[in-house]
Design a protein around this motif. Structure first.
Motif, PDB file in Angstrom:
ATOM      1  N   MET A   8     -30.074 -34.935  23.714  1.00 57.72           N
ATOM      2  CA  MET A   8     -28.931 -35.360  22.934  1.00 57.72           C
ATOM      3  C   MET A   8     -28.129 -36.391  23.710  1.00 57.72           C
ATOM      4  O   MET A   8     -27.902 -36.221  24.897  1.00 57.72           O
ATOM      5  N   GLU A   9     -27.712 -37.420  23.029  1.00 59.62           N
ATOM      6  CA  GLU A   9     -26.862 -38.424  23.643  1.00 59.62           C
ATOM      7  C   GLU A   9     -25.505 -38.409  22.973  1.00 59.62           C
ATOM      8  O   GLU A   9     -25.402 -38.224  21.765  1.00 59.62           O
ATOM      9  N   TYR A  10     -24.474 -38.590  23.777  1.00 56.83           N
ATOM     10  CA  TYR A  10     -23.117 -38.672  23.272  1.00 56.83           C
ATOM     11  C   TYR A  10     -22.581 -40.072  23.519  1.00 56.83           C
ATOM     12  O   TYR A  10     -22.951 -40.720  24.496  1.00 56.83           O
ATOM     13  N   ILE A  11     -21.737 -40.509  22.643  1.00 62.16           N
ATOM     14  CA  ILE A  11     -21.014 -41.753  22.873  1.00 62.16           C
ATOM     15  C   ILE A  11     -19.649 -41.350  23.407  1.00 62.16           C
ATOM     16  O   ILE A  11     -18.995 -40.478  22.842  1.00 62.16           O
ATOM     17  N   TYR A  12     -19.249 -41.961  24.503  1.00 60.65           N
ATOM     18  CA  TYR A  12     -17.978 -41.588  25.111  1.00 60.65           C
ATOM     19  C   TYR A  12     -17.238 -42.818  25.607  1.00 60.65           C
ATOM     20  O   TYR A  12     -17.821 -43.882  25.778  1.00 60.65           O
ATOM     21  N   LYS A  13     -15.951 -42.647  25.827  1.00 62.58           N
ATOM     22  CA  LYS A  13     -15.098 -43.692  26.385  1.00 62.58           C
ATOM     23  C   LYS A  13     -14.624 -43.208  27.735  1.00 62.58           C
ATOM     24  O   LYS A  13     -14.154 -42.085  27.871  1.00 62.58           O
ATOM     25  N   VAL A  14     -14.761 -44.043  28.749  1.00 60.15           N
ATOM     26  CA  VAL A  14     -14.277 -43.719  30.086  1.00 60.15           C
ATOM     27  C   VAL A  14     -12.810 -44.137  30.174  1.00 60.15           C
ATOM     28  O   VAL A  14     -12.456 -45.274  29.844  1.00 60.15           O
ATOM     29  N   LEU A  15     -11.973 -43.201  30.606  1.00 59.69           N
ATOM     30  CA  LEU A  15     -10.543 -43.472  30.773  1.00 59.69           C
ATOM     31  C   LEU A  15     -10.327 -44.006  32.180  1.00 59.69           C
ATOM     32  O   LEU A  15     -10.598 -43.308  33.159  1.00 59.69           O
ATOM     33  N   GLU A  16      -9.844 -45.239  32.282  1.00 51.76           N
ATOM     34  CA  GLU A  16      -9.684 -45.851  33.595  1.00 51.76           C
ATOM     35  C   GLU A  16      -8.230 -46.213  33.897  1.00 51.76           C
ATOM     36  O   GLU A  16      -7.767 -46.017  35.012  1.00 51.76           O
ATOM     37  N   SER A  17      -7.536 -46.735  32.930  1.00 50.10           N
ATOM     38  CA  SER A  17      -6.171 -47.213  33.189  1.00 50.10           C
ATOM     39  C   SER A  17      -5.139 -46.101  32.986  1.00 50.10           C
ATOM     40  O   SER A  17      -5.417 -45.081  32.342  1.00 50.10           O
ATOM     41  N   ASP A  18      -3.960 -46.318  33.532  1.00 52.36           N
ATOM     42  CA  ASP A  18      -2.860 -45.375  33.329  1.00 52.36           C
ATOM     43  C   ASP A  18      -2.533 -45.252  31.844  1.00 52.36           C
ATOM     44  O   ASP A  18      -2.234 -44.159  31.368  1.00 52.36           O
ATOM     45  N   MET A  19      -2.604 -46.346  31.115  1.00 50.20           N
ATOM     46  CA  MET A  19      -2.293 -46.332  29.685  1.00 50.20           C
ATOM     47  C   MET A  19      -3.291 -45.465  28.915  1.00 50.20           C
ATOM     48  O   MET A  19      -2.908 -44.707  28.028  1.00 50.20           O
ATOM     49  N   GLU A  20      -4.570 -45.560  29.258  1.00 49.42           N
ATOM     50  CA  GLU A  20      -5.591 -44.737  28.603  1.00 49.42           C
ATOM     51  C   GLU A  20      -5.394 -43.252  28.919  1.00 49.42           C
ATOM     52  O   GLU A  20      -5.538 -42.398  28.043  1.00 49.42           O
ATOM     53  N   LEU A  21      -5.058 -42.950  30.175  1.00 49.32           N
ATOM     54  CA  LEU A  21      -4.798 -41.560  30.552  1.00 49.32           C
ATOM     55  C   LEU A  21      -3.556 -41.021  29.850  1.00 49.32           C
ATOM     56  O   LEU A  21      -3.549 -39.876  29.388  1.00 49.32           O
ATOM     57  N   LEU A  22      -2.515 -41.842  29.746  1.00 47.17           N
ATOM     58  CA  LEU A  22      -1.297 -41.426  29.046  1.00 47.17           C
ATOM     59  C   LEU A  22      -1.584 -41.151  27.575  1.00 47.17           C
ATOM     60  O   LEU A  22      -1.160 -40.131  27.028  1.00 47.17           O
ATOM     61  N   ALA A  23      -2.327 -42.042  26.928  1.00 44.04           N
ATOM     62  CA  ALA A  23      -2.663 -41.854  25.512  1.00 44.04           C
ATOM     63  C   ALA A  23      -3.461 -40.572  25.307  1.00 44.04           C
ATOM     64  O   ALA A  23      -3.217 -39.821  24.358  1.00 44.04           O
ATOM     65  N   ALA A  24      -4.410 -40.296  26.201  1.00 44.65           N
ATOM     66  CA  ALA A  24      -5.205 -39.072  26.099  1.00 44.65           C
ATOM     67  C   ALA A  24      -4.336 -37.835  26.315  1.00 44.65           C
ATOM     68  O   ALA A  24      -4.492 -36.831  25.617  1.00 44.65           O
ATOM     69  N   ALA A  25      -3.409 -37.907  27.256  1.00 45.44           N
ATOM     70  CA  ALA A  25      -2.512 -36.777  27.522  1.00 45.44           C
ATOM     71  C   ALA A  25      -1.606 -36.512  26.322  1.00 45.44           C
ATOM     72  O   ALA A  25      -1.445 -35.365  25.898  1.00 45.44           O
ATOM     73  N   LEU A  26      -1.029 -37.566  25.760  1.00 39.29           N
ATOM     74  CA  LEU A  26      -0.132 -37.406  24.613  1.00 39.29           C
ATOM     75  C   LEU A  26      -0.875 -36.940  23.369  1.00 39.29           C
ATOM     76  O   LEU A  26      -0.335 -36.187  22.551  1.00 39.29           O
ATOM     77  N   SER A  27      -2.118 -37.372  23.217  1.00 40.44           N
ATOM     78  CA  SER A  27      -2.933 -36.995  22.058  1.00 40.44           C
ATOM     79  C   SER A  27      -3.551 -35.604  22.213  1.00 40.44           C
ATOM     80  O   SER A  27      -4.107 -35.065  21.265  1.00 40.44           O
ATOM     81  N   GLU A  28      -3.493 -35.071  23.429  1.00 37.89           N
ATOM     82  CA  GLU A  28      -4.058 -33.760  23.747  1.00 37.89           C
ATOM     83  C   GLU A  28      -5.539 -33.653  23.402  1.00 37.89           C
ATOM     84  O   GLU A  28      -6.016 -32.634  22.925  1.00 37.89           O
ATOM     85  N   VAL A  29      -6.274 -34.737  23.655  1.00 42.44           N
ATOM     86  CA  VAL A  29      -7.722 -34.723  23.420  1.00 42.44           C
ATOM     87  C   VAL A  29      -8.417 -34.025  24.580  1.00 42.44           C
ATOM     88  O   VAL A  29      -7.875 -33.907  25.679  1.00 42.44           O
ATOM     89  N   GLN A  30      -9.634 -33.575  24.335  1.00 40.94           N
ATOM     90  CA  GLN A  30     -10.434 -32.928  25.363  1.00 40.94           C
ATOM     91  C   GLN A  30     -11.073 -34.007  26.245  1.00 40.94           C
ATOM     92  O   GLN A  30     -11.711 -34.924  25.743  1.00 40.94           O
ATOM     93  N   VAL A  31     -10.881 -33.869  27.547  1.00 42.24           N
ATOM     94  CA  VAL A  31     -11.387 -34.831  28.515  1.00 42.24           C
ATOM     95  C   VAL A  31     -12.406 -34.132  29.422  1.00 42.24           C
ATOM     96  O   VAL A  31     -12.142 -33.054  29.938  1.00 42.24           O
TER      97      VAL A  31
END
Length: 72
Positions: A1-24
């Motif tokens: 199985m292959e998954y498509i994913y986005k790598v979080l690199e910048s502070d802005m991407e990490l902040l958006a993921a934290a605020l959105s409460e997505v699974q990382v």
């Protein structure tokens, strides 16, 4: 199985993921693709680390991913 994913690199991407409460997911950057954290919400981050489920992961040594679709 292959998954498509986005790598979080910048502070802005990490902040958006934290605020959105997505699974990382956390993977070692050494090329082994070793999964260390199967999925958790970002609780805090600094310039050097990201905290997920009470554990801190070094941003230089780990890759932080969010899955963007279902398995292929």
């Amino acid at each position: 199985m292959e998954y498509i994913y986005k790598v979080l690199e910048s502070d802005m991407e990490l902040l958006a993921a934290a605020l959105s409460e997505v699974q990382v997911s956390v993977v070692l950057k050494d090329g082994t693709e070793e999964l260390l954290e199967p999925g958790g919400q970002i609780r805090a981050y600094t310039a050097k680390s990201v905290r997920i489920r009470g554990l801190s992961y070094c941003r230089d040594l780990h890759e932080f991913r969010i899955h963007t679709s279902e398995p292929i």
